[in-house]
Design a protein around this motif. Structure first.
Motif, PDB file in Angstrom:
ATOM      1  N   ARG A  36      -1.393 -22.808   8.081  1.00  0.00           N
ATOM      2  CA  ARG A  36      -0.973 -23.735   9.136  1.00  0.00           C
ATOM      3  C   ARG A  36      -1.937 -23.748  10.316  1.00  0.00           C
ATOM      4  N   GLN A  37      -3.227 -23.671  10.004  1.00  0.00           N
ATOM      5  CA  GLN A  37      -4.183 -23.667  11.108  1.00  0.00           C
ATOM      6  C   GLN A  37      -4.246 -25.030  11.800  1.00  0.00           C
ATOM      7  N   ALA A  38      -3.870 -26.080  11.073  1.00  0.00           N
ATOM      8  CA  ALA A  38      -3.671 -27.375  11.722  1.00  0.00           C
ATOM      9  C   ALA A  38      -2.198 -27.451  12.086  1.00  0.00           C
ATOM     10  N   ARG A  40       1.098 -27.592  15.456  1.00  0.00           N
ATOM     11  CA  ARG A  40       1.554 -27.966  16.792  1.00  0.00           C
ATOM     12  C   ARG A  40       1.134 -26.993  17.884  1.00  0.00           C
ATOM     13  N   PHE A  45      -3.520 -31.537  18.368  1.00  0.00           N
ATOM     14  CA  PHE A  45      -2.674 -31.886  17.222  1.00  0.00           C
ATOM     15  C   PHE A  45      -1.431 -32.632  17.714  1.00  0.00           C
ATOM     16  N   ARG A  49      -0.428 -36.468  16.802  1.00  0.00           N
ATOM     17  CA  ARG A  49       0.765 -36.730  15.993  1.00  0.00           C
ATOM     18  C   ARG A  49       1.859 -37.447  16.787  1.00  0.00           C
ATOM     19  N   PHE A  54       5.871 -37.968  10.324  1.00  0.00           N
ATOM     20  CA  PHE A  54       5.083 -36.930   9.662  1.00  0.00           C
ATOM     21  C   PHE A  54       4.517 -37.398   8.322  1.00  0.00           C
ATOM     22  N   ILE A  81      -8.104 -26.024   5.213  1.00  0.00           N
ATOM     23  CA  ILE A  81      -7.098 -26.443   4.230  1.00  0.00           C
ATOM     24  C   ILE A  81      -6.705 -27.866   4.559  1.00  0.00           C
ATOM     25  N   SER A  84      -1.661 -31.738   4.713  1.00  0.00           N
ATOM     26  CA  SER A  84      -0.731 -32.475   3.859  1.00  0.00           C
ATOM     27  C   SER A  84       0.593 -31.728   3.886  1.00  0.00           C
ATOM     28  N   ASP A  85       1.404 -31.858   2.840  1.00  0.00           N
ATOM     29  CA  ASP A  85       2.628 -31.061   2.774  1.00  0.00           C
ATOM     30  C   ASP A  85       2.991 -30.823   1.317  1.00  0.00           C
ATOM     31  N   SER A 218       6.637 -20.224  -1.472  1.00  0.00           N
ATOM     32  CA  SER A 218       7.147 -19.735  -0.190  1.00  0.00           C
ATOM     33  C   SER A 218       8.549 -19.151  -0.303  1.00  0.00           C
ATOM     34  N   HIS A 337       1.955 -15.427   6.995  1.00  0.00           N
ATOM     35  CA  HIS A 337       2.605 -16.731   6.816  1.00  0.00           C
ATOM     36  C   HIS A 337       2.035 -17.651   7.881  1.00  0.00           C
TER      37      HIS A 337
HETATM   38  C1  LIG Z   1       7.430 -24.579   2.913  1.00  0.00           C
HETATM   39  C2  LIG Z   1       6.264 -25.490   3.199  1.00  0.00           C
HETATM   40  C3  LIG Z   1       6.329 -26.825   3.734  1.00  0.00           C
HETATM   41  N1  LIG Z   1       5.041 -27.281   3.842  1.00  0.00           N
HETATM   42  C4  LIG Z   1       4.149 -26.313   3.433  1.00  0.00           C
HETATM   43  C5  LIG Z   1       4.904 -25.210   2.982  1.00  0.00           C
HETATM   44  C6  LIG Z   1       4.319 -23.977   2.348  1.00  0.00           C
HETATM   45  C7  LIG Z   1       3.806 -23.026   3.350  1.00  0.00           C
HETATM   46  C8  LIG Z   1       4.898 -22.287   4.051  1.00  0.00           C
HETATM   47  O1  LIG Z   1       5.571 -21.492   3.416  1.00  0.00           O
HETATM   48  O2  LIG Z   1       5.021 -22.493   5.269  1.00  0.00           O
HETATM   49  C9  LIG Z   1       2.698 -26.396   3.337  1.00  0.00           C
HETATM   50  C10 LIG Z   1       1.952 -27.006   4.431  1.00  0.00           C
HETATM   51  N2  LIG Z   1       2.379 -27.864   5.415  1.00  0.00           N
HETATM   52  C11 LIG Z   1       1.344 -28.226   6.217  1.00  0.00           C
HETATM   53  C12 LIG Z   1       0.167 -27.652   5.686  1.00  0.00           C
HETATM   54  C13 LIG Z   1      -1.186 -28.075   6.220  1.00  0.00           C
HETATM   55  C14 LIG Z   1      -2.326 -27.295   6.248  1.00  0.00           C
HETATM   56  C15 LIG Z   1      -2.361 -26.123   7.189  1.00  0.00           C
HETATM   57  O3  LIG Z   1      -1.893 -25.031   6.788  1.00  0.00           O
HETATM   58  O4  LIG Z   1      -2.970 -26.235   8.278  1.00  0.00           O
HETATM   59  C16 LIG Z   1       0.537 -26.849   4.609  1.00  0.00           C
HETATM   60  C17 LIG Z   1      -0.325 -25.961   3.748  1.00  0.00           C
HETATM   61  C18 LIG Z   1       1.387 -29.092   7.393  1.00  0.00           C
HETATM   62  C19 LIG Z   1       2.644 -29.173   8.141  1.00  0.00           C
HETATM   63  N3  LIG Z   1       3.891 -29.358   7.631  1.00  0.00           N
HETATM   64  C20 LIG Z   1       4.789 -29.427   8.633  1.00  0.00           C
HETATM   65  C21 LIG Z   1       4.116 -29.305   9.876  1.00  0.00           C
HETATM   66  C22 LIG Z   1       4.763 -29.363  11.274  1.00  0.00           C
HETATM   67  C23 LIG Z   1       5.398 -30.657  11.574  1.00  0.00           C
HETATM   68  C24 LIG Z   1       4.580 -31.701  12.308  1.00  0.00           C
HETATM   69  O5  LIG Z   1       3.348 -31.668  12.316  1.00  0.00           O
HETATM   70  O6  LIG Z   1       5.178 -32.609  12.881  1.00  0.00           O
HETATM   71  C25 LIG Z   1       2.768 -29.158   9.567  1.00  0.00           C
HETATM   72  C26 LIG Z   1       1.625 -29.017  10.517  1.00  0.00           C
HETATM   73  C27 LIG Z   1       6.238 -29.664   8.455  1.00  0.00           C
HETATM   74  C28 LIG Z   1       6.907 -28.782   7.477  1.00  0.00           C
HETATM   75  N4  LIG Z   1       6.759 -28.872   6.125  1.00  0.00           N
HETATM   76  C29 LIG Z   1       7.518 -27.890   5.533  1.00  0.00           C
HETATM   77  C30 LIG Z   1       8.176 -27.156   6.554  1.00  0.00           C
HETATM   78  C31 LIG Z   1       9.120 -25.995   6.349  1.00  0.00           C
HETATM   79  C32 LIG Z   1       7.777 -27.729   7.776  1.00  0.00           C
HETATM   80  C33 LIG Z   1       8.138 -27.271   9.176  1.00  0.00           C
HETATM   81  C34 LIG Z   1       9.178 -28.111   9.792  1.00  0.00           C
HETATM   82  C35 LIG Z   1       9.267 -27.848  11.287  1.00  0.00           C
HETATM   83  O7  LIG Z   1       8.686 -26.861  11.769  1.00  0.00           O
HETATM   84  O8  LIG Z   1       9.903 -28.652  11.952  1.00  0.00           O
HETATM   85  C36 LIG Z   1       7.540 -27.613   4.085  1.00  0.00           C
END
Ligand SMILES: Cc1c2[nH]c(c1CCC(=O)O)Cc1[nH]c(c(CCC(=O)O)c1C)Cc1[nH]c(c(CCC(=O)O)c1C)Cc1[nH]c(c(C)c1CCC(=O)O)C2
Length: 366
Positions: A36-38, A40, A45, A49, A54, A81, A84-85, A218, A337
């Motif tokens: 999650r280096q990219a 909030r 970012f 956004r 999203f 990385i 995406s999601d 995860s 994580h």
């Molecule tokens: C379980 C899971 C998800 N998504 C992901 C996982 C596996 C990794 C883990 O275990 O955390 C994978 C993921 N999601 C995102 C990435 C991007 C690359 C990175 O790591 O920088 C990656 C690798 C962007 C994201 N995916 C998400 C964000 C934050 C929301 C936003 O940008 O508005 C980002 C940057 C949203 C997301 N998407 C998901 C969740 C649980 C959330 C958080 C929701 C929240 O916090 O409100 C599902």
């Protein structure tokens, strides 16, 4: 047809430290990146956004490229990385997913009964449905100008199944776990269908330009060792074996990373599952992880993300102890994580600097 998608004329890679460590080759310093280096925690970012949905952002290759590059402008990361999601895969299979601010990913109509599998597409045209991810990867490979390698990723079958049935995150995961105990065969059918899509998806990402692949399991930790062996491990193995076999046919070798969060009982099995790297959460001692994986794989991880709340000097000490535990070879430093939105970018800089500095020093002393 196939060569149309093969990576071509990308800028030359300037920093291969991450790929070398993943493949078990010698490195001068320990490579580092953050899950999650990219995200909030970066003001740029949040600004980019703001006001955008999203998953609309995920479907824009230009937006994904920009968000992937943002952390690289600030920090000396050794890998990137793709933004995406993991939930784009259930979407490609025909399910609706929304990102609800403050609540997280939400399925308005999750799978409730075995009959609901009929709602999923029987044949998923991954190339078409997830074309936007492939475009994002290709564009980013160009725009990154060879600075560091680009990692593609996917959710693993069990983790995706749990979202598709729970409809969101959960405390107990009792809905999806009840499937495992009540409908084991249907559960295996669903996991198999996810596996097939995931294999195509990962191969598509490599064809688009991904230089390494990470599989996110995860939700491994909500299962015990018996269910892990039955419902996670076989599919994780199948994914790596099939992707590796297909890539070999075209003479490609792309390192694969598996991250099964909280599955410490599965580390030995995971180290013998065709993956090059096993990524660890923070609950496992580095030396114990080395013992259990027996030098067969590289390791990635595993600083407690919350250690980023510590003062800089403390972060440096924590990193040093972590490096002493893992050693400086066959190792990729990362968090256990993802980052949280309230973290200070300065702490990330301190983390990255500490990994580079201490590992260079330790390598000199040897
Ligand atoms: C379980 C899971 C998800 N998504 C992901 C996982 C596996 C990794 C883990 O275990 O955390 C994978 C993921 N999601 C995102 C990435 C991007 C690359 C990175 O790591 O920088 C990656 C690798 C962007 C994201 N995916 C998400 C964000 C934050 C929301 C936003 O940008 O508005 C980002 C940057 C949203 C997301 N998407 C998901 C969740 C649980 C959330 C958080 C929701 C929240 O916090 O409100 C599902």
């Amino acid at each position: 047809e196939k060569c149309l998608h093969l990576p071509k004329d990308f800028p030359q890679l300037k920093n291969d430290t991450f790929l070398r460590a993943a493949r078990g080759e010698q490195t001068q310093h320990v490579p580092v990146w953050c899950m999650r280096q990219a995200g909030r925690y970066l003001p740029e970012f949040r600004e980019f956004r703001a006001g955008k949905d999203f998953f609309d952002t995920c479907r824009s290759p230009e937006a994904c490229c920009e968000l992937t590059l943002q952390p690289l402008r600030r920090f000396d990361f050794d890998a990137s990385i793709i933004f995406s999601d993991i939930l784009v895969v259930p979407q490609a299979m025909g399910m609706e997913v929304q990102m609800v601010p403050g609540k997280g990913p939400t399925f308005p109509d999750p799978l409730k009964d075995p009959e609901d599998l009929q709602r999923l597409k029987t044949k998923v045209d991954v190339q078409k449905e997830l074309d936007y991810v492939f475009k994002a990867i290709t564009l980013t490979r160009h725009k990154i100008e060879g600075k560091v390698p680009l990692i593609g990723f996917t959710g693993a079958p069990w983790t995706l199944m749990s979202y598709m049935i729970e409809g969101s995150g959960s405390k107990t995961f009792s809905k999806v776990k009840s499937w495992l105990y009540r409908y084991p065969e249907v559960s295996h059918m669903l996991l198999k269908r996810l596996t097939d899509v995931i294999v195509d998806y990962l191969l598509g990402q490599v064809a688009a330009g991904a230089q390494a692949l990470q599989v996110f399991e995860s939700h491994a930790g909500i299962l015990g060792p018996v269910e892990f062996k039955a419902f996670c491990l076989p599919y994780l193995r199948d994914i790596a074996r099939r992707v590796k076999d297909q890539l070999k046919e075209t003479g490609q070798d792309v390192p694969m990373i598996v991250f099964a969060k909280d599955a410490h009982y599965g580390l030995e099995d995971l180290s013998q599952s065709y993956y090059d790297v096993v990524s660890l959460d923070w609950t496992i001692d580095p030396r114990l992880a080395r013992e259990q994986t027996g030098g067969k794989v590289s390791l990635q991880g595993n600083m407690d993300p919350c250690a980023l709340y510590a003062p800089k000097e403390r972060i440096s000490e924590i990193v040093k102890t972590m490096l002493e535990g893992f050693g400086t070879q066959r190792y990729i430093a990362n968090l256990g994580h993802g980052m949280y939105p309230d973290m200070d970018p300065e702490s990330v800089a301190a983390f990255v600097e500490a990994v580079h500095k201490h590992s260079r020093q330790m390598n000199k002393q040897q």
